[in-house]
Design a protein around this motif. Structure first.
Motif, PDB file in Angstrom:
ATOM      1  N   PRO A  56       0.821  -1.211   0.000  1.00 43.58           N
ATOM      2  CA  PRO A  56       0.000   0.000   0.000  1.00 43.58           C
ATOM      3  C   PRO A  56       0.858   1.266   0.000  1.00 43.58           C
ATOM      4  CG  PRO A  56      -0.738  -1.549   1.675  1.00 43.58           C
ATOM      5  CD  PRO A  56       0.539  -2.089   1.128  1.00 43.58           C
ATOM      6  N   LEU A  57       0.309   2.326  -0.573  1.00 42.73           N
ATOM      7  CA  LEU A  57       1.012   3.606  -0.606  1.00 42.73           C
ATOM      8  C   LEU A  57       0.584   4.473   0.567  1.00 42.73           C
ATOM      9  CD1 LEU A  57       1.113   4.898  -4.279  1.00 42.73           C
ATOM     10  CD2 LEU A  57       2.665   3.374  -3.095  1.00 42.73           C
ATOM     11  N   PHE A  58       1.381   5.514   0.795  1.00 41.07           N
ATOM     12  CA  PHE A  58       1.114   6.425   1.910  1.00 41.07           C
ATOM     13  C   PHE A  58       0.517   7.724   1.387  1.00 41.07           C
ATOM     14  CE2 PHE A  58       2.693   9.907   4.644  1.00 41.07           C
ATOM     15  CZ  PHE A  58       1.983   9.575   5.776  1.00 41.07           C
ATOM     16  N   LEU A  59      -0.609   8.116   1.974  1.00 45.66           N
ATOM     17  CA  LEU A  59      -1.195   9.415   1.652  1.00 45.66           C
ATOM     18  C   LEU A  59      -1.796   9.937   2.950  1.00 45.66           C
ATOM     19  CD1 LEU A  59      -2.145  11.565  -0.416  1.00 45.66           C
ATOM     20  CD2 LEU A  59      -4.182  10.215  -0.762  1.00 45.66           C
ATOM     21  N   ALA A  67      -6.703   9.483   1.808  1.00 51.56           N
ATOM     22  CA  ALA A  67      -5.944  10.098   2.899  1.00 51.56           C
ATOM     23  C   ALA A  67      -6.279   9.490   4.251  1.00 51.56           C
ATOM     24  CB  ALA A  67      -6.205  11.599   2.925  1.00 51.56           C
ATOM     25  N   ILE A  68      -7.479   8.925   4.388  1.00 51.19           N
ATOM     26  CA  ILE A  68      -7.804   8.309   5.691  1.00 51.19           C
ATOM     27  C   ILE A  68      -7.960   6.801   5.588  1.00 51.19           C
ATOM     28  CG2 ILE A  68      -8.788  10.289   6.888  1.00 51.19           C
ATOM     29  CD1 ILE A  68     -11.540   9.392   5.934  1.00 51.19           C
ATOM     30  N   LYS A  80      -4.795   5.296  10.580  1.00 53.08           N
ATOM     31  CA  LYS A  80      -4.807   6.669  10.076  1.00 53.08           C
ATOM     32  C   LYS A  80      -6.000   7.425  10.657  1.00 53.08           C
ATOM     33  CE  LYS A  80      -3.602   7.120   5.492  1.00 53.08           C
ATOM     34  NZ  LYS A  80      -3.547   6.670   4.079  1.00 53.08           N
ATOM     35  N   ILE A  87       3.431  -2.712   5.634  1.00 54.23           N
ATOM     36  CA  ILE A  87       2.406  -1.678   5.688  1.00 54.23           C
ATOM     37  C   ILE A  87       2.780  -0.469   6.544  1.00 54.23           C
ATOM     38  CG2 ILE A  87       0.594  -3.381   5.275  1.00 54.23           C
ATOM     39  CD1 ILE A  87      -0.301  -3.090   8.080  1.00 54.23           C
ATOM     40  N   GLN A 134       5.038   1.724   6.201  1.00 52.17           N
ATOM     41  CA  GLN A 134       5.324   2.942   5.428  1.00 52.17           C
ATOM     42  C   GLN A 134       4.025   3.618   4.992  1.00 52.17           C
ATOM     43  OE1 GLN A 134       8.419   3.153   6.007  1.00 52.17           O
ATOM     44  NE2 GLN A 134       8.505   0.966   6.453  1.00 52.17           N
ATOM     45  N   ALA A 135       2.970   2.801   4.798  1.00 54.62           N
ATOM     46  CA  ALA A 135       1.692   3.376   4.374  1.00 54.62           C
ATOM     47  C   ALA A 135       0.955   4.022   5.536  1.00 54.62           C
ATOM     48  CB  ALA A 135       0.821   2.303   3.728  1.00 54.62           C
ATOM     49  N   VAL A 136       1.235   3.567   6.769  1.00 54.41           N
ATOM     50  CA  VAL A 136       0.591   4.172   7.937  1.00 54.41           C
ATOM     51  C   VAL A 136       1.317   5.454   8.319  1.00 54.41           C
ATOM     52  CG1 VAL A 136      -0.067   3.832  10.330  1.00 54.41           C
ATOM     53  CG2 VAL A 136      -0.114   1.908   8.757  1.00 54.41           C
ATOM     54  N   GLY A 137       2.645   5.417   8.212  1.00 59.62           N
ATOM     55  CA  GLY A 137       3.436   6.595   8.525  1.00 59.62           C
ATOM     56  C   GLY A 137       3.504   6.863  10.020  1.00 59.62           C
TER      57      GLY A 137
END
Lengths: 306, 378
Positions: A119-122, A212-213, B224, B246, B248-251
């Motif tokens: 998954p990507l980060f947004l 974004a969420i 998130k 995952i 990196q996607a959560v940050g």
């Protein structure tokens, strides 16, 4: 259960409904104007989210990401219309389902090929991070409030576009009688491409806002696509107003069902049993709603009687 | 001469004769497309890395994608067992797929080595002599999370998990080792992406902490939204929502979260250090716990191949049961139901440079088996 919690859940339902509207508005337009079942609409939603994540990640700007999502989704929509969908208008629905299902697979694996399997980060923009304090002591995330507001603005804009502008007149005319409008000298194929791109842009926008969420991942569009189909069936196929009312209805039913049904069953079952039964029933709630609407209004709430 | 031998070998393999010492044929059924693909890809890459490092040419691995669908997994398993004549099956990520495939497979004299799923139904009365789980029994990491929450003095936790077998195992496992009160218990829908309704209930519940089991994309969405909701309670969970793939996607939303795992990249033993380094060199990313499980599964198989011939099932089974291989987890052995007996650690999500990862902060449970071993009669 306090009144505050109930109001917060109402807001949640509203926010979910507004998001669904962005997704289903395009779907119902495409179905209403062109008579096309477009399963690839969920892929466009995913493209919006991936474009936003990629551009926001590279530039650090959420607004640029949103712009990229709109552009990428509209471009993907127009491209798909020109190359594939255009050949399907005269075919029956089964051919359309097959071809657009193939598009789902192509878009999903293409996205995986480009962005990888993880998954990507947004993230939400800094200005909208965290909760806002509303009157009466309601605490609600800023970003979700923004989604509600932006969604309502987009809905109003769409109504104005359909009701007040020349393009809107043509879209409505195309819905009513596509051969006649062609005979009157309107370039019908250009109109179709435009409607398709508009619907795609709305879906891409929804994908970017929700990305974004939520998790920006391959396959994120399909669950939303199913809900969007439920919405347009309840609202009446081709009706923007129907899509709006049905979106809010589905959003509220789903959210309040998830919240209230376990409590309801808790009054006569033990906690874990009530949880399992309540959750299972909540996941059916919107389909029960759809069935009930179809019994009383077989063409949906705002569907044209046939 | 060499060429001739090679051609002979190829010809024999083509004939498909079950001659002695022809090597081991492995069928890997795992999830390589769709939303859960990251997990299957990690298991596959870990497995193939170990095969490559062993330098053995007598392991043939057939890899197929189950698309996370039980019916497809069953078809693939039938094809691999009946048409391809595999000796060993492995790879399945999801418990519902494992339940569809494993009982039938192990009854057809095929070994199944689970690199991930460990449903309770296969650990107790449904255990089988040909079934080995190299990862964990499903409840294990949740049990460790419950024990850790109690040890930290958390006394009023809100718990939630998806409404499916592994989700129910999760909450059961947590409650088994958790001593405090529950301020709320919720089942969510499998694949749910919006948790606004649940977060509102957590906020209203007066909980002092949150435990959740939401694997893959569900966990990303939840975290998130949790970070954005303004709820500021400590979070405890199993490693599945905080694995390398995952994070990196959560940050930054995951920073500081405590999660339980049988593996971490900073477990201090030479096997693990070499594994982390070589995985990074081979694939250009940090390994996840799934990758470590795939790596260990392959090494278990290789260790058994060194001790017995797969044609002699009883001897090969004993060789597997001995678990005579260097695990990335350090000490590793099988309990009586062929599930691991191992330490489970508590990790904290940290940031190293611009990469989010985990580091061990405590040991949750030591030499832990599972609650179902007593029901297993082989």
């Amino acid at each position: 259960m306090s009144a505050l919690l109930f109001i917060e859940q109402l807001l949640n339902g509203l926010q979910f409904g507004v998001m669904l509207f962005l997704m289903s508005a395009g779907l119902t337009l495409i179905f209403g104007v062109m008579g096309l079942i477009n399963l690839a609409h969920g892929s466009i939603y995913m493209i919006g989210a991936f474009a936003a994540a990629a551009v926001a990640g590279a530039t650090g700007s959420f607004v640029l990401g949103l712009g990229a999502a709109l552009a990428a989704a509209a471009a993907a929509g127009a491209l798909v219309e020109l190359t594939v969908i255009r050949r399907l208008y005269d075919r029956d629905h089964l051919d359309q389902v097959l071809a657009t299902f193939a598009l789902i697979l192509i878009f999903s694996e293409g996205t995986r090929w480009l962005f990888g399997s993880f998954p990507l980060f947004l993230d939400v923009p800094d200005a909208l991070r965290g909760p806002a304090e509303l009157p009466f002591g309601i605490v609600y995330p800023r970003y979700r409030l923004a989604i509600i507001l932006i969604g309502l603005v987009v809905a109003a804009g769409l109504f104005a576009l359909i009701a007040k502008t020349r393009i809107g007149v043509r879209i409505r005319a195309g819905e009513a009688d596509r051969e006649m409008i062609g005979a009157l000298g309107v370039d019908i194929s250009k109109l179709y491409t435009l409607v398709f791109a508009l619907g795609a842009a709305l879906a891409g926008f929804a994908g970017a806002m929700v990305g974004a969420i939520q998790s920006v991942e391959v396959g994120m569009g399909e669950p939303v696509l199913i809900l969007a189909f439920v919405v347009i069936v309840i609202g009446g196929i081709g009706s923007i107003r129907g899509a709006f009312v049905a979106s809010i209805l589905v959003g509220l039913t789903d959210t309040l069902g998830r919240f209230l049904l376990p409590i309801l069953f808790g009054t006569f079952l033990d906690a874990s049993g009530a949880n399992i039964v309540g959750t299972a029933l909540a996941s059916m709630a919107i389909y029960i709603l759809m069935a009930a609407v179809l019994i009383f209004r077989p063409t949906g709430l705002f569907g044209a009687a046939t | 001469m060499k060429l001739k031998a090679l051609m002979m070998g190829a010809a024999m393999a083509a004939l498909g004769t079950a001659a002695a010492a022809e090597g081991v044929k492995v069928g890997m059924i795992t999830t390589l497309s769709g939303g859960g693909a990251g997990l299957g890809i990690d298991v596959r890459d870990g497995f193939m890395l170990a095969v490559k490092q062993s330098g053995r040419s007598d392991i043939e691995v057939l890899i197929e994608d189950d698309q996370r669908k039980p019916d497809i997994a069953v078809q693939l398993a039938d094809k691999m067992i009946q048409a391809e004549d595999v000796d060993v099956l492995t790879g399945i990520i999801w418990s519902n797929l494992a339940m569809a495939v494993v009982p039938a497979a192990v009854n057809q004299d095929v070994f199944y080595l689970s690199p991930n799923a460990g449903p309770s139904a296969l650990a107790g009365q449904g255990c089988h002599q040909n079934y080995f789980n190299v990862a964990w029994q499903n409840d294990n990491l949740h049990e460790a999370a419950g024990a850790y929450a109690s040890s930290q003095g958390l006394a009023n936790t809100f718990i939630l998990a998806p409404n499916y077998p592994a989700g129910q195992d999760a909450l059961t496992g947590f409650k088994r080792f958790y001593e405090g009160e529950l301020s709320g218990e919720l089942y969510t829908q499998l694949g749910q992406t919006d948790y606004a309704a649940e977060l509102a209930q957590i906020r209203a519940s007066g909980a002092d902490s949150v435990f959740f089991f939401l694997p893959g994309g569900m966990g990303i969405s939840f975290l998130k939204q949790y970070a954005d909701s303004g709820i500021d309670l400590p979070v405890v969970g199993p490693a599945f929502s905080f694995d390398q793939g995952i994070l990196q996607a959560v940050g930054a939303a995951a920073l500081g979260v405590k999660n339980t795992s049988q593996w971490s990249k900073d477990i201090d033993n030479p096997t693990n250090a070499a594994f982390v380094e070589s995985f990074q060199a081979e694939y250009g990313r940090l390994p996840s716990l799934y990758a470590s499980q795939g790596f260990d599964t392959a090494n278990l198989l290789i260790s058994a191949m060194g001790a017995a011939d797969v044609g002699d099932m009883a001897a090969f089974r004993d060789a597997l049961r001995a678990a005579d291989f260097a695990s990335t987890r350090g000490d590793f052995s099988f309990g009586p139901n062929h599930h691991p007996v191992q330490d489970i650690y508590v990790r904290e999500v940290i940031q190293e440079g611009d990469v989010f990862t985990n580091k061990i902060v405590a040991t949750g449970l030591t030499g832990h088996s599972d609650a179902y071993a007593g029901d297993c009669k082989m």
